[in-house]
Design a protein around this motif. Structure first.
Motif, PDB file in Angstrom:
ATOM      1  N   ASP A   1       0.846  -1.195   0.000  1.00 44.01           N
ATOM      2  CA  ASP A   1       0.000   0.000   0.000  1.00 44.01           C
ATOM      3  C   ASP A   1       0.887   1.253   0.000  1.00 44.01           C
ATOM      4  OD1 ASP A   1       0.818   0.534   2.658  1.00 44.01           O
ATOM      5  OD2 ASP A   1      -1.002  -0.288   3.533  1.00 44.01           O
ATOM      6  N   ARG A   2       0.282   2.409  -0.090  1.00 41.80           N
ATOM      7  CA  ARG A   2       1.059   3.641  -0.224  1.00 41.80           C
ATOM      8  C   ARG A   2       1.965   3.891   0.975  1.00 41.80           C
ATOM      9  NH1 ARG A   2      -2.642   7.957  -0.653  1.00 41.80           N
ATOM     10  NH2 ARG A   2      -0.886   9.298  -1.131  1.00 41.80           N
ATOM     11  N   THR A   3       1.511   3.572   2.166  1.00 40.60           N
ATOM     12  CA  THR A   3       2.350   3.746   3.351  1.00 40.60           C
ATOM     13  C   THR A   3       3.576   2.851   3.265  1.00 40.60           C
ATOM     14  OG1 THR A   3       0.440   4.375   4.691  1.00 40.60           O
ATOM     15  CG2 THR A   3       2.401   3.615   5.869  1.00 40.60           C
ATOM     16  N   ASP A   4       3.380   1.599   2.863  1.00 39.64           N
ATOM     17  CA  ASP A   4       4.506   0.670   2.695  1.00 39.64           C
ATOM     18  C   ASP A   4       5.469   1.171   1.623  1.00 39.64           C
ATOM     19  OD1 ASP A   4       3.552  -1.081   4.624  1.00 39.64           O
ATOM     20  OD2 ASP A   4       2.578  -2.416   3.170  1.00 39.64           O
ATOM     21  N   ARG A   5       4.921   1.704   0.538  1.00 45.20           N
ATOM     22  CA  ARG A   5       5.784   2.196  -0.549  1.00 45.20           C
ATOM     23  C   ARG A   5       6.636   3.363  -0.070  1.00 45.20           C
ATOM     24  NH1 ARG A   5       0.955   1.173  -3.806  1.00 45.20           N
ATOM     25  NH2 ARG A   5       0.569   3.407  -3.908  1.00 45.20           N
TER      26      ARG A   5
ATOM     27  N   LEU B   1      10.589   3.658   0.016  1.00 44.35           N
ATOM     28  CA  LEU B   1      11.236   4.806  -0.621  1.00 44.35           C
ATOM     29  C   LEU B   1      12.207   5.479   0.349  1.00 44.35           C
ATOM     30  CD1 LEU B   1      11.344   6.546  -3.212  1.00 44.35           C
ATOM     31  CD2 LEU B   1       9.544   7.952  -2.183  1.00 44.35           C
ATOM     32  N   THR B   2      11.801   5.603   1.600  1.00 44.68           N
ATOM     33  CA  THR B   2      12.665   6.205   2.615  1.00 44.68           C
ATOM     34  C   THR B   2      13.898   5.337   2.848  1.00 44.68           C
ATOM     35  OG1 THR B   2      10.744   7.247   3.646  1.00 44.68           O
ATOM     36  CG2 THR B   2      12.743   7.085   4.986  1.00 44.68           C
ATOM     37  N   GLU B   3      13.732   4.026   2.857  1.00 44.55           N
ATOM     38  CA  GLU B   3      14.886   3.130   2.991  1.00 44.55           C
ATOM     39  C   GLU B   3      15.822   3.277   1.795  1.00 44.55           C
ATOM     40  OE1 GLU B   3      13.206  -0.771   3.481  1.00 44.55           O
ATOM     41  OE2 GLU B   3      12.487  -0.328   5.514  1.00 44.55           O
ATOM     42  N   GLN B   4      15.265   3.374   0.594  1.00 51.97           N
ATOM     43  CA  GLN B   4      16.092   3.575  -0.600  1.00 51.97           C
ATOM     44  C   GLN B   4      16.832   4.907  -0.521  1.00 51.97           C
ATOM     45  OE1 GLN B   4      13.986   3.024  -4.318  1.00 51.97           O
ATOM     46  NE2 GLN B   4      13.120   1.069  -3.660  1.00 51.97           N
TER      47      GLN B   4
ATOM     48  N   ASP C   1       1.193  11.173   1.568  1.00 51.59           N
ATOM     49  CA  ASP C   1       2.333  11.745   0.847  1.00 51.59           C
ATOM     50  C   ASP C   1       3.121  12.694   1.746  1.00 51.59           C
ATOM     51  OD1 ASP C   1       1.825  10.728  -1.967  1.00 51.59           O
ATOM     52  OD2 ASP C   1      -0.065  11.780  -1.584  1.00 51.59           O
ATOM     53  N   ARG C   2       2.406  13.504   2.523  1.00 43.66           N
ATOM     54  CA  ARG C   2       3.083  14.450   3.415  1.00 43.66           C
ATOM     55  C   ARG C   2       4.026  13.714   4.356  1.00 43.66           C
ATOM     56  NH1 ARG C   2       2.882  15.479   8.360  1.00 43.66           N
ATOM     57  NH2 ARG C   2       0.917  14.403   8.704  1.00 43.66           N
ATOM     58  N   ARG C   3       3.523  12.683   5.014  1.00 44.35           N
ATOM     59  CA  ARG C   3       4.357  11.916   5.947  1.00 44.35           C
ATOM     60  C   ARG C   3       5.535  11.266   5.213  1.00 44.35           C
ATOM     61  NH1 ARG C   3      -0.770  10.507   7.922  1.00 44.35           N
ATOM     62  NH2 ARG C   3      -0.644   8.456   6.938  1.00 44.35           N
ATOM     63  N   GLY C   4       5.282  10.719   4.032  1.00 46.24           N
ATOM     64  CA  GLY C   4       6.336  10.057   3.273  1.00 46.24           C
ATOM     65  C   GLY C   4       7.405  11.015   2.780  1.00 46.24           C
ATOM     66  N   ILE C   5       6.997  12.149   2.238  1.00 44.62           N
ATOM     67  CA  ILE C   5       7.964  13.132   1.733  1.00 44.62           C
ATOM     68  C   ILE C   5       8.723  13.770   2.893  1.00 44.62           C
ATOM     69  CG2 ILE C   5       8.255  15.260   0.395  1.00 44.62           C
ATOM     70  CD1 ILE C   5       7.419  12.766  -1.250  1.00 44.62           C
ATOM     71  N   GLU C   6       8.044  13.999   4.011  1.00 43.27           N
ATOM     72  CA  GLU C   6       8.744  14.517   5.194  1.00 43.27           C
ATOM     73  C   GLU C   6       9.807  13.528   5.667  1.00 43.27           C
ATOM     74  OE1 GLU C   6       5.349  17.487   7.112  1.00 43.27           O
ATOM     75  OE2 GLU C   6       5.537  15.456   7.924  1.00 43.27           O
TER      76      GLU C   6
END
Length: 163
Positions: free
Chosen positions: A11-15, A19-22, A145-150
């Motif tokens: 799901d988007r949270t997992d992605r 992405l953060t790990e990458q 997206d906000r949480r992920g990009i942050e």
């Protein structure tokens, strides 16, 4: 070093976690802000769907100056407090804009952009700049997206303190 973009799954949270790990793996051991900003811009641009611009603006002590990015040519200088990027820099709060045409003072660098997210980059209380993503789709970015990009922005800021 060779780095392969690995397709994001789940799901988007997992992605975003992937992405953060990458992102962390990509900047590991490197503290140069230009190198890391360039690689992270490319990672975001090529990993996230419906993004037409991904990049950095750096604070030079007076205004924001374009840094590494992926996408069409960009505005070179943005005053603090002006447009979405300048507002994020001034308030030091993420700006999540569903429709840039409804944002007072929006600076249209790319006429195709309709929504935007801008995350301020702050280290030890000092403004470093902002991480900016644009999309041609209205309401492209949300709280996930906000949480992920942050989280990716935090990886970038943390990389600057690596020796």
């Amino acid at each position: 070093m060779t780095f392969d973009l690995v397709p994001l799954t789940g799901d988007r949270t997992d992605r975003y976690l992937q992405l953060t790990e990458q992102a962390a793996a990509l900047v590991a051991g490197e503290s140069d802000r230009i190198a890391n900003a360039a690689n992270l811009s490319a990672l975001l641009y090529h990993s996230l769907p419906e993004v037409n611009w991904a990049g950095f603006y750096f604070h030079d002590g007076h205004e924001l100056v374009v840094g590494p990015f992926q996408g069409k040519p960009a505005c070179v200088r943005i005053a603090i407090g002006t447009g979405v990027c300048g507002t994020a820099a001034h308030t030091r709060r993420t700006q999540l804009v569903p429709d840039v045409h409804d944002f007072p003072g929006h600076i249209a660098c790319d006429a195709d952009s309709r929504s935007e997210i801008v995350v301020p980059l702050v280290r030890a209380g000092e403004l470093i700049g902002v991480l900016d993503l644009d999309s041609p789709r209205p309401a492209r970015f949300d709280d996930i997206d906000r949480r992920g990009i942050e989280a990716v922005a935090e990886v970038f800021v943390d990389s600057l303190t690596t020796s």
